[in-house]
Write an enzyme that holds these catalytic residues in place. Sequence first.
Site, short mmCIF file in Angstrom:
data_model
loop_
_atom_site.label_atom_id
_atom_site.label_comp_id
_atom_site.label_asym_id
_atom_site.label_seq_id
_atom_site.Cartn_x
_atom_site.Cartn_y
_atom_site.Cartn_z
N ASP A 54 -35.98 84.34 15.31
CA ASP A 54 -36.01 84.01 13.88
C ASP A 54 -37.35 84.47 13.30
OD1 ASP A 54 -35.56 82.51 11.35
OD2 ASP A 54 -33.91 81.65 12.47
N HIS A 67 -37.54 80.01 7.17
CA HIS A 67 -36.23 80.08 7.80
C HIS A 67 -36.28 79.67 9.28
CE1 HIS A 67 -32.58 82.07 9.40
NE2 HIS A 67 -32.12 82.05 8.17
N SER A 69 -26.71 80.83 8.81
CA SER A 69 -27.98 80.63 9.52
C SER A 69 -28.20 79.16 9.83
CB SER A 69 -29.16 81.07 8.64
OG SER A 69 -29.38 82.44 8.76
#
Length: 778
Positions: free
Chosen positions: A148, A221, A565
Amino acid sequence: MKRFSISFVLLFLIPLLASCEKQVYIVYFGGHNVEKALHEIQDIHHSYLLSVKATEDEARASLLYSYKHSINGFAALLTPEEASKLSELEEVIAVSRSDPKKYSLHTTRSWEFIGLAEGEGDEKHLRRGGELWSKARYGKDVIVGLLDSGVWPESKSFSDEGMGPVPKSWKGICQTGVAFNSSHCNRKLIGARYYLKGYETNIGPLNATEDYQSARDKDGHGTHTASTVGGRWVPNTSAIGGFARGTASGGAPLVRLAIYKVCWAIPGQEKAGGNTCFEEDMLAAIDDAIADGVDVLSISIGTTKPYPFINDGIAIGALHASKKNIVVACSAGNSGPAPSTLSNLAPWMITVGASSLDREFVSPVVLGNHLKIEGQTVTEFKLENKLYPLAYAADVVNPGISNDVVGQCLPGSLSPAKVKGKIILCMRGNGTRVGKGLEVQRAGGAGFIIGNSQANGAELSVDPHLLPATAVSYNDAVRIMNYINSTENPTARIIPAKTVLHTKPAPFMAAFTSRGPNPIDPNILKPDITAPGLNILAAWSEGDPPTKLSLDHRIAKYNILSGTSMSCPHVAAAAALLKAIHPTWSSAAIRSALMTTAGLTNNMGLPLSDESGNLATPFAYGSGHFCPTKAADPGLVYDAAYTDYLLYFCSIGSINNVDPTFKCPAVPPPAINLNYPSLAVSKLNGTVTVKRTVTNVGHRKSVYFFTSRPPLGFSIKASPSILIFNHVGQKKSFTITVKARGDRTASKVADKDEYAFGWYSWTDGPHIVKSPMAVSLA
Ligand SMILES: *[C@@H]1O[C@H](CO)[C@@H](O)[C@H](O)[C@H]1NC(C)=O
Ligand SMILES: *[C@@H]1O[C@H](CO)[C@@H](O)[C@H](O)[C@H]1NC(C)=O
Ligand SMILES: *[C@@H]1O[C@H](CO)[C@@H](O)[C@H](O)[C@H]1NC(C)=O
Ligand SMILES: *[C@@H]1O[C@H](CO)[C@@H](O)[C@H](O)[C@H]1NC(C)=O
Ligand SMILES: *[C@@H]1O[C@H](CO)[C@@H](O)[C@H](O)[C@H]1NC(C)=O
Ligand SMILES: *[C@@H]1O[C@H](CO)[C@@H](O)[C@H](O)[C@H]1NC(C)=O
């Protein structure tokens, strides 16, 4: 003079052209080198490079990565000629160019993200998870790796308070970099690495103001997904604005996390607009993760268009991870609701779709005519309790704004003279949602209503806007427009948001979640499963504001995002819990357990629907909504090993690109016979018979009966239809025959690309082992 200047130009052009032509290629060799040390492998890879490069130095400089565990191969900077020379060598089985625009993180349509923080976390989860959590000891000896954008290690979600020593199986490192050193790892965050060679080769040196050259997360994220998998229990956390106050927790709160940063900022672009992840960097990360000893990999990254498995670094890396029994969970993509939009399609991964939670952030609009319209938001800013003048963005634009910008509040489009003090209705489409708010603010608007486009339907994604706001469905946006058109002086009021729990129906499928059928191999039904991915709260990076806009100077420790996600790490966490309870199960067995126990109804007892209430299909939810508690005791599993995947490659005709030393049988089993927990039959002409094998993981002695609900217009029959088991671990095979009852009219399948859906299951009473099926006619 003239001649001189031409040759002068040429002198500069030639080296420029030559370096432009160079691209990153990934070179694959057959067989594996695991017995060799890394430096020996590097030497071998170097000698291959030397065979096409002029000098030793050039060969060394061109090598980005030597891969050892994911594939036997390397990534290097090559010209097309050098690549083609290498591909002619006998030992080289494939040379593929890494496409720089291939991968990105799977937040909702990267330009359409959201944000906020919560404390309520998954309260429902916490309660339901109780027994499972204690059985799995909260995942405490399981290691989950994430590919990520890195991690914000100071988040309370990553505290290691009270955690025992790092598992002995762990062989990874805590890599030092900018604002990150070994002191940032602990017994929760046990590993951190970053991969930048592919990025820097393709894009240039990382800009230190745009990202950290380390595993530290400048995006948010990666922190979000990592805390969703394994965040600690953090009481009384809340979003900016105090939304959703309560206890935040990951799905497996004592699991160990290993961070592999592979996604980076795109230079000169707002972070809200996206990020990029390079194939060669991801392959290097998977290579390390395998060697480091992770048990589960969570990858919320995908391609925007489908690639064959052999040209998809995530698929190839995951294949080799599956050999080590590492469970790989991947996001299905956010390109729905159009059909055939999935990514991460390989049958050795778990492909995760996204659905809603039973929580809303209710903020209605009341129009001047007293009409009350449902809305949702998580903005902390509130309007006064009075009516404000209301305008549709298209009616208040600057002169000369072109048609496609009209109504969408794109940067620079609104006229301050016409907008000042008003509530503006802006439509979704192009541009980020938070960016539209920024434009209304720039033009002096008091607040704004963000209306869904037709494709977004009734699904409301919430954002921590920088001004008072609320989001409404497409139909409601049209109602507001009608009102605006119907009156001389339109007015409206936005009622401040409050968090509402236990909303119904829930879950429903997110409009954005990518849909089947499988564009790469229609014999494999994808996605596999769905999990919460709409308006999900988790930890956030303090290096990036909650809207990801550079004009936003707020810091949020928790934030709400949407996307597959977000659903992928939910399933990775569930896989980690199963791994803790059943340490000897294969990755395929764990996937099977999750899939065959997934739920098909919402909290009203009705079949899963989409955001507008239309019946959803397995092409949106796969086997259904994940249910980790049931998955711990599935009764039977559909197991598969690495060899089964090689046989699958024999069948689809690309074994030579994977392992040329593998001897395919003269007649390989058809791809549809891969022992998968679901069934897709494409272009059926008459009858097809499919083989499956189940393994007993339930009671020692048990008898399972077959039941089914065939797709309309088809019949299905299992043979045998009763399976008798005498011991745990016993395998029984059966066939399923699918027959078209008649022509298209009988099945109501109108054309070649249309599917009919059904399911079949084996049950012994306590266990129901259910598989979805999809069939289309020739
Ligand atoms: C790591 O960085 C911190 C500052 O963030 C510093 O205080 C600490 O001394 C460093 N530790 C090591 C081992 O370098
Ligand atoms: C680095 O990024 C900042 C912010 O986007 C920008 O102002 C600066 O010009 C960039 N530096 C380089 C060398 O590109
Ligand atoms: C939770 O935090 C808020 C704000 O930080 C505080 O006002 C409140 O008293 C806290 N509640 C509990 C139960 O600790
Ligand atoms: C977005 O912008 C592109 C290019 O200007 C245009 O072709 C497209 O129609 C726009 N989409 C929407 C939904 O407005
Ligand atoms: C509102 O009126 C404008 C013209 O003034 C028209 O273009 C638009 O389609 C109307 N909208 C609705 C929803 O009726
Ligand atoms: C279906 O199979 C029959 C018999 O094998 C063949 O004649 C026919 O052309 C096939 N139809 C299609 C649409 O492939």
